[in-house]
Enzyme design. Structure first.
Site, mmCIF file in Angstrom:
data_model
loop_
_atom_site.group_PDB
_atom_site.id
_atom_site.type_symbol
_atom_site.label_atom_id
_atom_site.label_comp_id
_atom_site.label_asym_id
_atom_site.label_seq_id
_atom_site.Cartn_x
_atom_site.Cartn_y
_atom_site.Cartn_z
ATOM 1 N N PRO A 46 0.820 -1.217 0.000
ATOM 2 C CA PRO A 46 0.000 0.000 0.000
ATOM 3 C C PRO A 46 0.856 1.271 0.000
ATOM 4 O O PRO A 46 1.821 1.380 0.756
ATOM 5 C CB PRO A 46 -0.805 -0.122 1.301
ATOM 6 C CG PRO A 46 -0.860 -1.590 1.566
ATOM 7 C CD PRO A 46 0.462 -2.120 1.100
ATOM 8 N N GLU A 47 0.485 2.199 -0.884
ATOM 9 C CA GLU A 47 1.151 3.491 -0.968
ATOM 10 C C GLU A 47 0.106 4.574 -0.697
ATOM 11 O O GLU A 47 -1.034 4.280 -0.336
ATOM 12 C CB GLU A 47 1.810 3.648 -2.341
ATOM 13 C CG GLU A 47 2.808 2.535 -2.646
ATOM 14 C CD GLU A 47 3.535 2.713 -3.966
ATOM 15 O OE1 GLU A 47 3.644 3.864 -4.451
ATOM 16 O OE2 GLU A 47 4.003 1.706 -4.524
ATOM 17 N N LYS A 76 1.799 7.241 4.356
ATOM 18 C CA LYS A 76 1.218 5.901 4.348
ATOM 19 C C LYS A 76 0.530 5.566 5.662
ATOM 20 O O LYS A 76 0.127 4.422 5.875
ATOM 21 C CB LYS A 76 2.309 4.865 4.056
ATOM 22 C CG LYS A 76 3.018 5.057 2.722
ATOM 23 C CD LYS A 76 4.100 4.001 2.537
ATOM 24 C CE LYS A 76 4.906 4.226 1.258
ATOM 25 N NZ LYS A 76 5.929 3.175 1.059
#
Length: 266
Positions: A2-3, A58
């Site tokens: 995940p970014e 993030k």
């Protein structure tokens, strides 16, 4: 992994709990909790109301408000999704997924933290100082930084450009997919040094980053459509969506890097 765009999507999922009271917290795997045990975590959040979530890089931050008769300061959830974490809003009768580690139960549904590898997880900060401490090493958020600060932070030390873009202490939120996409859109070779960048290069990088993030945040991920470099990463015959040249893959800073040698000459 995940970014920033993914976490923006998770923030929208968490928004469904805004203003709602936690009826119960079920910890199915305490390994995802950081610095607190399952019992204390459950006690701290039961009967709290979730407030509007926000994102920095993030990280997802979910403040809470106390119940009417509570005396303790309301804690804040801080969630980092590592490589495989995500949030899901589910109906009460939806079957529990094998990787659902923590479930927050509300009258309207359940907010579930799902994570296969459990490399990071959930922190609970009871004071603002704890929130500040957890985020202290992060640079400005990539979606909100202005062009002047972007150029200043990126070029303050001589180093490889792609590792600098992905350094969370320089700029919070960009990962491997975002960095490759930005560099491809800006037509800049990922092997360039930050010391070699002109004002024009920096301005172009900032503009392309802002535009790429605008679209990706709306999608909740880095899109993999035909006009995006990301959409061609896993093709057997990888071709540049702009010029149709063969794409090249190499490792920079330990990360797999995709670029076009024609559009991004080095």
């Amino acid at each position: 992994m995940p970014e920033l765009p993914d976490v923006a999507g998770f923030r929208r999922v968490a928004e469904q709990a805004t203003g709602k009271q936690v009826r119960e917290v079920r910890v199915h795997d305490a390994q995802v909790l950081r610095g607190i045990g399952a019992d204390a975590f459950q006690r701290a959040l039961r009967r709290r109301f979730f407030a509007e979530p926000r994102r920095h890089g993030k990280w997802l931050l979910v403040p809470t408000a106390p119940a009417a008769n509570a005396s303790a300061a309301p804690p804040t959830l801080l969630v980092h999704f590592g490589m495989t974490g995500n949030l899901q809003w589910c109906a009460h009768d939806e079957e529990l997924h094998a990787h659902d580690r923590v479930v927050f139960d509300f009258a309207a549904g359940e907010l579930r933290y799902r994570d296969m590898r459990k490399l990071t997880g959930i922190h609970l900060a009871r004071e603002q100082d704890e929130v500040d401490g957890l985020l202290a090493d992060l640079g400005p958020d990539a979606q909100r930084i202005d062009a002047a600060e972007f150029g200043s932070r990126l070029t303050r030390t001589r180093r490889g450009l792609k590792p600098a873009l992905m350094d969370q202490s320089v700029l919070a939120g960009l990962g491997n997919l975002c960095a490759d996409e930005i560099l491809w859109r800006a037509r800049i070779n990922p092997n360039r040094s930050t010391a070699e960048l002109s004002d024009g290069d920096l301005g172009r990088l900032h503009r392309e980053m802002r535009e790429m993030l605008r679209v990706a945040v709306r999608a909740g991920r880095v899109p993999d459509g035909a006009s995006w470099l990301t959409g061609h990463r896993d093709e057997p015959d990888r071709r540049c969506p702009r010029c149709s040249s063969a794409l090249r893959r190499l490792r920079i800073g330990g990360r797999s890097t995709l670029f076009c040698p024609v559009c991004q000459p080095g």
